[in-house]
Design an enzyme around this catalytic site. Structure first.
Site, PDB file in Angstrom:
ATOM      1  N   LYS A  67      40.521  41.952  44.674  1.00  0.00           N
ATOM      2  CA  LYS A  67      40.121  40.545  44.770  1.00  0.00           C
ATOM      3  C   LYS A  67      39.676  40.139  46.170  1.00  0.00           C
ATOM      4  O   LYS A  67      38.879  39.206  46.318  1.00  0.00           O
ATOM      5  CB  LYS A  67      41.263  39.638  44.300  1.00  0.00           C
ATOM      6  N   GLY A 132      49.101  38.600  47.787  1.00  0.00           N
ATOM      7  CA  GLY A 132      47.803  39.208  47.501  1.00  0.00           C
ATOM      8  C   GLY A 132      46.778  38.199  47.032  1.00  0.00           C
ATOM      9  O   GLY A 132      46.924  36.985  47.223  1.00  0.00           O
ATOM     10  N   TYR A 224      51.587  39.780  32.376  1.00  0.00           N
ATOM     11  CA  TYR A 224      51.634  39.390  30.964  1.00  0.00           C
ATOM     12  C   TYR A 224      51.911  40.556  30.015  1.00  0.00           C
ATOM     13  O   TYR A 224      52.025  40.364  28.806  1.00  0.00           O
ATOM     14  CB  TYR A 224      50.329  38.694  30.561  1.00  0.00           C
TER      15      TYR A 224
END
Length: 281
Positions: A67, A132, A224
């Site tokens: 990212k 992060g 998840y």
């Protein structure tokens, strides 16, 4: 239009993003595909260049651990993503890759849906675990939604210090070790775990250990798979309320899909329930 969409990250074999975006395409009555590109970190630059030359993607998502690493390879970055310093969504606009960040927006929406009372008292204390790309998006979104006390617990204090650069004078942020955070964990009203610790196949791992929690506390995990991580199971056992990561996943995906297509996603709560059913087996 036949949309060509995708996801880059490592590891991503477990990802349910293809299911989500194929459902979005179907509900919007649009044609398209959503592919996953699992990139070994050491081969990031060469593989990304190959994707750019060969795939002609209209847009793609970016997940752990790229990212922040993706940013130098983009042609442009929108103001919000620039402020956050992390990108999770890229759109191809006339051959240019433009970066966005929908992590914070997705997290805030998932939190509002389940715990709207948290937004009526901006004096609550928040503990953010990890520093992060996802943490940066969530930190900035919390701050811009009026939360003023956001502490960050991380294994490496120096890395977490960067989050202080995002803060405004009204925001109070202490950077502390995970060990220190565990000792004062009952001081916080909302605890948000933003790393990949506890994700399959390492489902028995937990980044924190709770000796006790207050019943009024909310513990959230953006992992998840599994639906209830070891961290969330611990929190439930101690009587706290929990927020599972699939909710953020579908809301950040909704925002990304709308960036790519300009089409609003309907029936999001029904799809969230379907996603939960998949994760529960």
């Amino acid at each position: 239009m036949n949309y060509r969409l995708g996801l880059i990250g490592f590891p991503i074999s477990h990802s349910l993003s293809p299911w989500i975006h194929n459902m979005f395409l179907k509900n919007a009555d649009q044609q398209g595909t959503y592919k996953t590109f699992e990139i070994i970190p050491e081969e990031f630059e060469s593989t990304l260049n190959d994707i750019r030359k060969e795939e002609e993607l209209d847009g793609f998502n970016v997940t752990i651990p790229f990212k922040q690493k993706i940013i130098p390879y983009l042609d442009e970055i929108d103001q919000y993503a620039s402020a956050v310093g992390a990108v999770n969504t890229v759109k191809n606009i006339n051959g240019k890759w433009v970066g966005y960040n929908t992590d914070g927006l997705g997290y805030i929406q998932s939190l509002k849906e389940k715990f709207p009372q948290l937004f009526r008292n901006k004096g609550i204390r928040v503990a953010l675990v990890g520093a992060g790309g996802a943490a940066r998006g969530i930190y900035f979104a919390l701050m811009t939604n009026g939360f003023r006390r956001i502490d960050v617990g991380n294994r490496t204090l120096e890395h977490a210090m960067d989050l202080n650069l995002l803060s405004t004078p009204e925001t109070i942020t202490n950077i502390i070790s995970l060990h220190e955070l565990e000792k004062v964990i009952t001081d916080y009203d909302l605890i948000i775990q933003t790393t990949n610790v506890g994700m399959k196949p390492n489902s028995d791992s937990s980044i924190l250990s709770f000796s006790k929690l207050r019943h009024s506390q909310v513990v959230s995990d953006i992992v998840y798979q599994p639906l209830k991580t070891q961290l969330l199971r611990q929190a439930e056992e101690k009587g706290a309320s929990i927020l599972c990561g699939h909710s953020m996943l579908i809301y950040q995906a909704k925002a990304a899909f709308e960036i790519w297509t300009g089409r609003e996603v309907d029936n999001i709560k029904e799809m969230e329930k379907q996603l939960q059913n998949i994760l529960e087996g």
